[in-house]
Design a protein around this motif. Structure first.
Motif, PDB file in Angstrom:
ATOM      1  N   THR A  15      52.100  60.004  62.124  1.00  0.00           N
ATOM      2  CA  THR A  15      53.044  59.312  63.003  1.00  0.00           C
ATOM      3  C   THR A  15      54.090  60.252  63.571  1.00  0.00           C
ATOM      4  OG1 THR A  15      54.530  58.741  61.190  1.00  0.00           O
ATOM      5  CG2 THR A  15      52.805  57.131  61.752  1.00  0.00           C
ATOM      6  N   GLY A  16      54.312  61.382  62.944  1.00  0.00           N
ATOM      7  CA  GLY A  16      55.343  62.301  63.400  1.00  0.00           C
ATOM      8  C   GLY A  16      56.739  61.880  62.963  1.00  0.00           C
ATOM      9  N   LEU A  17      56.828  60.869  62.128  1.00  0.00           N
ATOM     10  CA  LEU A  17      58.120  60.385  61.646  1.00  0.00           C
ATOM     11  C   LEU A  17      58.339  60.879  60.227  1.00  0.00           C
ATOM     12  CD1 LEU A  17      57.914  56.687  62.872  1.00  0.00           C
ATOM     13  CD2 LEU A  17      59.015  58.609  64.000  1.00  0.00           C
ATOM     14  N   LEU A  21      63.765  53.978  57.976  1.00  0.00           N
ATOM     15  CA  LEU A  21      64.510  52.970  57.236  1.00  0.00           C
ATOM     16  C   LEU A  21      63.951  51.599  57.591  1.00  0.00           C
ATOM     17  CD1 LEU A  21      68.140  54.202  58.029  1.00  0.00           C
ATOM     18  CD2 LEU A  21      66.929  54.451  55.861  1.00  0.00           C
ATOM     19  N   PRO A  22      64.062  50.646  56.698  1.00  0.00           N
ATOM     20  CA  PRO A  22      63.635  49.293  57.069  1.00  0.00           C
ATOM     21  C   PRO A  22      64.614  48.700  58.081  1.00  0.00           C
ATOM     22  CG  PRO A  22      64.573  49.305  54.868  1.00  0.00           C
ATOM     23  CD  PRO A  22      64.496  50.734  55.310  1.00  0.00           C
ATOM     24  N   GLY A  23      64.115  47.835  58.951  1.00  0.00           N
ATOM     25  CA  GLY A  23      64.974  47.146  59.916  1.00  0.00           C
ATOM     26  C   GLY A  23      66.064  46.344  59.225  1.00  0.00           C
ATOM     27  N   LEU A  24      65.790  45.934  58.001  1.00  0.00           N
ATOM     28  CA  LEU A  24      66.769  45.196  57.209  1.00  0.00           C
ATOM     29  C   LEU A  24      68.044  46.001  56.974  1.00  0.00           C
ATOM     30  CD1 LEU A  24      67.349  42.661  55.466  1.00  0.00           C
ATOM     31  CD2 LEU A  24      66.293  43.877  53.559  1.00  0.00           C
ATOM     32  N   SER A  25      67.944  47.326  57.024  1.00  0.00           N
ATOM     33  CA  SER A  25      69.114  48.169  56.752  1.00  0.00           C
ATOM     34  C   SER A  25      70.225  47.950  57.774  1.00  0.00           C
ATOM     35  CB  SER A  25      68.720  49.644  56.694  1.00  0.00           C
ATOM     36  OG  SER A  25      68.182  50.052  57.930  1.00  0.00           O
ATOM     37  N   LEU A  26      69.882  47.596  59.014  1.00  0.00           N
ATOM     38  CA  LEU A  26      70.910  47.289  60.016  1.00  0.00           C
ATOM     39  C   LEU A  26      71.697  46.043  59.610  1.00  0.00           C
ATOM     40  CD1 LEU A  26      68.961  47.933  63.327  1.00  0.00           C
ATOM     41  CD2 LEU A  26      70.703  49.389  62.279  1.00  0.00           C
ATOM     42  N   ARG A  27      71.003  45.066  59.074  1.00  0.00           N
ATOM     43  CA  ARG A  27      71.664  43.825  58.643  1.00  0.00           C
ATOM     44  C   ARG A  27      72.539  44.073  57.422  1.00  0.00           C
ATOM     45  NH1 ARG A  27      67.625  38.960  60.126  1.00  0.00           N
ATOM     46  NH2 ARG A  27      66.800  39.904  62.014  1.00  0.00           N
ATOM     47  N   VAL A  28      72.057  44.917  56.527  1.00  0.00           N
ATOM     48  CA  VAL A  28      72.864  45.263  55.345  1.00  0.00           C
ATOM     49  C   VAL A  28      74.121  46.002  55.786  1.00  0.00           C
ATOM     50  CG1 VAL A  28      72.899  46.680  53.251  1.00  0.00           C
ATOM     51  CG2 VAL A  28      70.897  45.264  53.769  1.00  0.00           C
ATOM     52  N   ARG A 115      60.164  49.314  60.957  1.00  0.00           N
ATOM     53  CA  ARG A 115      60.610  50.591  60.413  1.00  0.00           C
ATOM     54  C   ARG A 115      61.413  51.267  61.506  1.00  0.00           C
ATOM     55  NH1 ARG A 115      60.717  50.759  55.261  1.00  0.00           N
ATOM     56  NH2 ARG A 115      60.890  52.996  55.421  1.00  0.00           N
ATOM     57  N   LEU A 116      62.492  51.903  61.133  1.00  0.00           N
ATOM     58  CA  LEU A 116      63.423  52.466  62.087  1.00  0.00           C
ATOM     59  C   LEU A 116      63.678  53.926  61.765  1.00  0.00           C
ATOM     60  CD1 LEU A 116      65.560  51.901  64.338  1.00  0.00           C
ATOM     61  CD2 LEU A 116      67.120  51.315  62.502  1.00  0.00           C
ATOM     62  N   GLN A 117      63.475  54.778  62.738  1.00  0.00           N
ATOM     63  CA  GLN A 117      63.780  56.184  62.535  1.00  0.00           C
ATOM     64  C   GLN A 117      65.264  56.381  62.850  1.00  0.00           C
ATOM     65  OE1 GLN A 117      61.468  58.932  64.835  1.00  0.00           O
ATOM     66  NE2 GLN A 117      62.118  60.672  63.603  1.00  0.00           N
ATOM     67  N   PRO A 118      66.055  56.894  61.913  1.00  0.00           N
ATOM     68  CA  PRO A 118      67.501  57.036  62.128  1.00  0.00           C
ATOM     69  C   PRO A 118      67.881  57.846  63.363  1.00  0.00           C
ATOM     70  CG  PRO A 118      66.958  57.374  59.826  1.00  0.00           C
ATOM     71  CD  PRO A 118      65.654  57.287  60.567  1.00  0.00           C
ATOM     72  N   ALA A 119      67.042  58.797  63.751  1.00  0.00           N
ATOM     73  CA  ALA A 119      67.357  59.618  64.927  1.00  0.00           C
ATOM     74  C   ALA A 119      67.464  58.779  66.192  1.00  0.00           C
ATOM     75  CB  ALA A 119      66.297  60.695  65.100  1.00  0.00           C
TER      76      ALA A 119
END
Length: 179
Positions: A15-17, A21-28, A115-119
């Motif tokens: 994937t090159g990633l 992070l899980p998308g849930l991390s934004l909600r947390v 899934r969310l790449q922090p960059a």
């Protein structure tokens, strides 16, 4: 059964990633910022409880857009701030509602199971910092120059400014789109 470390590494290569992070991390993150702000910045009475409830609803169902109602409650609580010069609580409230706004927008775009790449978030974080640096400087200057008397006048000016912003937003949202 979880994948082996080798399987995780090969998936990252495909994937090159490097890591996500899980998308849930934004909600947390939203909850970790919203709840302390609601408990410390909202005026006494039922407002802290209402703020925490709005934060909970926002985390569970972001598409209801209750985040912006929470931001409004927190912003209007600043009008009840006693005139005491520079207040760290008020400066934290200014940056806090901005961060909540950005996180709420991201929560609308990123599903909870994604899934969310922090960059990907770095440009938004850079813009937030670029906006907050002058805003915080102007806020400090205004708080230092704020008159001790005439707090009612400041509330009227703040209310007029909020009304003007609402009118501008309405004008931009209601104009016909070209395309």
């Amino acid at each position: 059964m979880s994948p082996t470390p080798d399987a995780r590494e090969s998936r990252a290569e495909v994937t090159g990633l490097p890591w996500t992070l899980p998308g849930l991390s934004l909600r947390v993150a939203f909850a970790l910022i919203a709840v302390p702000l609601a408990l410390s910045a909202a005026p006494s009475g039922p407002w802290p409880v209402i703020g925490v409830a709005l934060a909970a609803v926002t985390v569970v169902v972001p598409r209801w857009r209750t985040a912006w109602l929470l931001i409004a409650v927190l912003a209007f609580s600043a009008l009840l701030e006693p005139a005491e010069g520079v207040s760290a609580r008020l400066l934290a409230l200014i940056v806090g509602v901005h961060v909540l706004h950005v996180l709420a927008g991201w929560m609308l775009a990123v599903p909870v199971r994604a899934r969310l790449q922090p960059a990907v978030l770095l440009p938004g974080v850079r813009r937030l910092i670029a906006i907050q640096l002058p805003v915080q400087a102007v806020a400090v200057v205004i708080l230092l120059l704020r008159p001790e008397q005439g707090v009612g006048a400041m509330a009227i000016v703040a209310g007029a400014a909020i009304l003007a912003i609402a009118v501008l937003v309405a004008v931009f949202l209601l104009r016909p789109r070209r395309g």
